[in-house]
Design a protein around this motif. Structure first.
Motif, PDB file in Angstrom:
ATOM      1  N   LEU A   1     -10.474   4.761  -1.379  1.00 35.18           N
ATOM      2  CA  LEU A   1     -11.173   3.554  -1.347  1.00 35.18           C
ATOM      3  C   LEU A   1     -11.653   3.151   0.318  1.00 35.18           C
ATOM      4  O   LEU A   1     -12.350   2.687   0.145  1.00 35.18           O
ATOM      5  N   GLU A   2     -10.861   3.977   0.568  1.00 33.99           N
ATOM      6  CA  GLU A   2     -11.139   3.698   2.218  1.00 33.99           C
ATOM      7  C   GLU A   2     -11.906   4.117   3.166  1.00 33.99           C
ATOM      8  O   GLU A   2     -13.131   4.204   3.178  1.00 33.99           O
TER       9      GLU A   2
ATOM     10  N   ALA B   1     -14.522   5.489   0.697  1.00 32.87           N
ATOM     11  CA  ALA B   1     -15.774   4.916  -0.520  1.00 32.87           C
ATOM     12  C   ALA B   1     -16.211   3.636   0.098  1.00 32.87           C
ATOM     13  O   ALA B   1     -17.459   2.982  -0.540  1.00 32.87           O
ATOM     14  N   LYS B   2     -15.281   2.813   1.328  1.00 31.79           N
ATOM     15  CA  LYS B   2     -15.438   1.666   1.964  1.00 31.79           C
ATOM     16  C   LYS B   2     -15.640   0.654   0.481  1.00 31.79           C
ATOM     17  O   LYS B   2     -16.439  -0.444   0.302  1.00 31.79           O
ATOM     18  N   ALA B   3     -14.347   0.744  -0.889  1.00 34.77           N
ATOM     19  CA  ALA B   3     -14.608  -0.299  -2.005  1.00 34.77           C
ATOM     20  C   ALA B   3     -14.503  -1.406  -1.767  1.00 34.77           C
ATOM     21  O   ALA B   3     -14.047  -1.982  -0.528  1.00 34.77           O
ATOM     22  N   ASP B   4     -15.170  -2.061  -2.329  1.00 32.82           N
ATOM     23  CA  ASP B   4     -15.822  -3.264  -1.568  1.00 32.82           C
ATOM     24  C   ASP B   4     -13.877  -4.576  -2.602  1.00 32.82           C
ATOM     25  O   ASP B   4     -13.374  -3.588  -3.435  1.00 32.82           O
ATOM     26  N   LEU B   5     -13.729  -5.767  -2.033  1.00 31.96           N
ATOM     27  CA  LEU B   5     -12.638  -6.685  -2.235  1.00 31.96           C
ATOM     28  C   LEU B   5     -12.715  -6.846  -3.622  1.00 31.96           C
ATOM     29  O   LEU B   5     -11.461  -6.019  -4.758  1.00 31.96           O
ATOM     30  N   ALA B   6     -13.749  -6.690  -5.197  1.00 31.37           N
ATOM     31  CA  ALA B   6     -14.248  -6.793  -6.590  1.00 31.37           C
ATOM     32  C   ALA B   6     -13.165  -5.761  -6.637  1.00 31.37           C
ATOM     33  O   ALA B   6     -12.102  -5.679  -7.636  1.00 31.37           O
ATOM     34  N   THR B   7     -13.259  -4.224  -6.273  1.00 31.33           N
ATOM     35  CA  THR B   7     -12.775  -3.422  -6.592  1.00 31.33           C
ATOM     36  C   THR B   7     -11.403  -3.133  -6.353  1.00 31.33           C
ATOM     37  O   THR B   7     -10.792  -2.469  -6.656  1.00 31.33           O
ATOM     38  N   ARG B   8     -10.888  -3.381  -5.577  1.00 33.45           N
ATOM     39  CA  ARG B   8      -9.539  -3.253  -4.870  1.00 33.45           C
ATOM     40  C   ARG B   8      -8.732  -4.319  -5.671  1.00 33.45           C
ATOM     41  O   ARG B   8      -7.534  -4.165  -6.019  1.00 33.45           O
TER      42      ARG B   8
ATOM     43  N   PRO C   1       1.213  -1.668   0.216  1.00 32.72           N
ATOM     44  CA  PRO C   1      -0.450  -0.004   0.139  1.00 32.72           C
ATOM     45  C   PRO C   1       1.238   0.991  -0.065  1.00 32.72           C
ATOM     46  O   PRO C   1       2.132   0.893  -0.423  1.00 32.72           O
ATOM     47  N   ALA C   2       0.312   2.441  -0.205  1.00 31.03           N
ATOM     48  CA  ALA C   2       1.022   3.810  -0.156  1.00 31.03           C
ATOM     49  C   ALA C   2       1.832   3.945   0.856  1.00 31.03           C
ATOM     50  O   ALA C   2       3.322   4.634   0.627  1.00 31.03           O
TER      51      ALA C   2
ATOM     52  N   GLN D   1      -0.473   7.108  -4.870  1.00 36.50           N
ATOM     53  CA  GLN D   1      -1.249   5.486  -4.170  1.00 36.50           C
ATOM     54  C   GLN D   1      -1.847   6.338  -2.783  1.00 36.50           C
ATOM     55  O   GLN D   1      -2.790   5.758  -2.409  1.00 36.50           O
ATOM     56  N   THR D   2      -1.587   7.615  -2.314  1.00 36.94           N
ATOM     57  CA  THR D   2      -1.881   8.485  -0.550  1.00 36.94           C
ATOM     58  C   THR D   2      -3.077   8.505  -0.975  1.00 36.94           C
ATOM     59  O   THR D   2      -4.065   7.887  -0.689  1.00 36.94           O
TER      60      THR D   2
END
Length: 242
Positions: free
Chosen positions: A135-136, A138-145, A22-23, A128-129
């Protein structure tokens, strides 16, 4: 002429850390990497040379996030659009730095190259940050990540393959015994990149924890590839000077 091989680089080939961090980790690792390249000007110049290849990863991330943003509505869409604007600006800032370095690196001093590498790393970490913060929030789901990681990895694989292909013509100019040694190392480098791709394929249905573990080891793989490639390149240059 006897080809000088780097014992450190050969030892590194034994490791198998294979994906991205991660960043926050990228930022923490940057000072160490910058110190390494400042101590070794040839590494710094190679890092600057690869800066434009990294743009493909930024572009890939933006493409995935734009597709996800298009599915949103109302306030969520407005926030996503604002984030995408900020990410594109950071990507463009990195592109400007990379283009400047590509144009001027050959005439720059080692100090100027090291400063350019530092600036590029800072711009990369900023992107990256911003991405991870979005993503945090927006509570992005696993599929997006996972889609982001896969897109970045595909872009990185293409850059790695191009780097490997670029080594082969120069290796072909060496004497037979030297070429055999270098060809063996190039083959090991390609196997290293292929294994990274294979591991990603095996993670298609993995858990969130597995993907986070994958992310945390990718930065090590990138540094490993970079160090090994630079060592092979230096060995070729040393052999042709004799």
């Amino acid at each position: 002429m006897k080809l000088r091989l780097s014992a450190v680089a050969l030892a590194l080939l034994g490791h198998t850390a294979l994906f991205t961090a991660p960043a926050a980790r990228a930022q923490n690792a940057a000072p160490q990497n910058q110190t390494t390249t400042q101590d070794n000007p040839s590494l710094a110049r190679q890092a600057v040379g690869w800066s434009q290849d990294r743009l493909a990863e930024l572009d890939a991330t933006i493409v995935v996030l734009e597709k996800e943003a298009a599915k949103l509505q109302g306030d969520a869409r407005a926030k996503a659009d604002a984030t995408m604007k900020a990410l594109r600006e950071k990507r463009d800032a990195y592109r400007t730095k990379a283009d400047e370095a590509a144009t001027n690196a050959k005439s720059w001093t080692d100090t100027q190259v090291a400063e350019a590498r530092k600036s590029l790393d800072e711009n990369w970490a900023a992107f990256q940050t911003a991405r991870d913060e979005y993503l945090e929030s927006a509570k992005a789901d696993l599929a997006t990540r996972r889609a982001i990681l896969e897109a970045e990895l595909e872009a990185r694989q293409k850059a790695w393959q191009k780097s490997i292909d670029d080594l082969k013509p120069d290796a072909g100019k060496l004497a037979a015994d030297q070429r055999a040694a270098v060809d063996t190392r190039i083959a090991a480098l390609k196997a290293q990149a292929d294994e990274a791709k294979a591991r990603a394929a095996r993670l298609q249905d993995a858990s969130a924890q597995a993907w986070e573990t994958t992310k945390k080891s990718y930065a090590d793989a990138q540094q490993l590839f970079f160090d090994t490639y630079a060592s092979i390149r230096q060995s070729i240059e040393d052999a042709t000077k004799k």
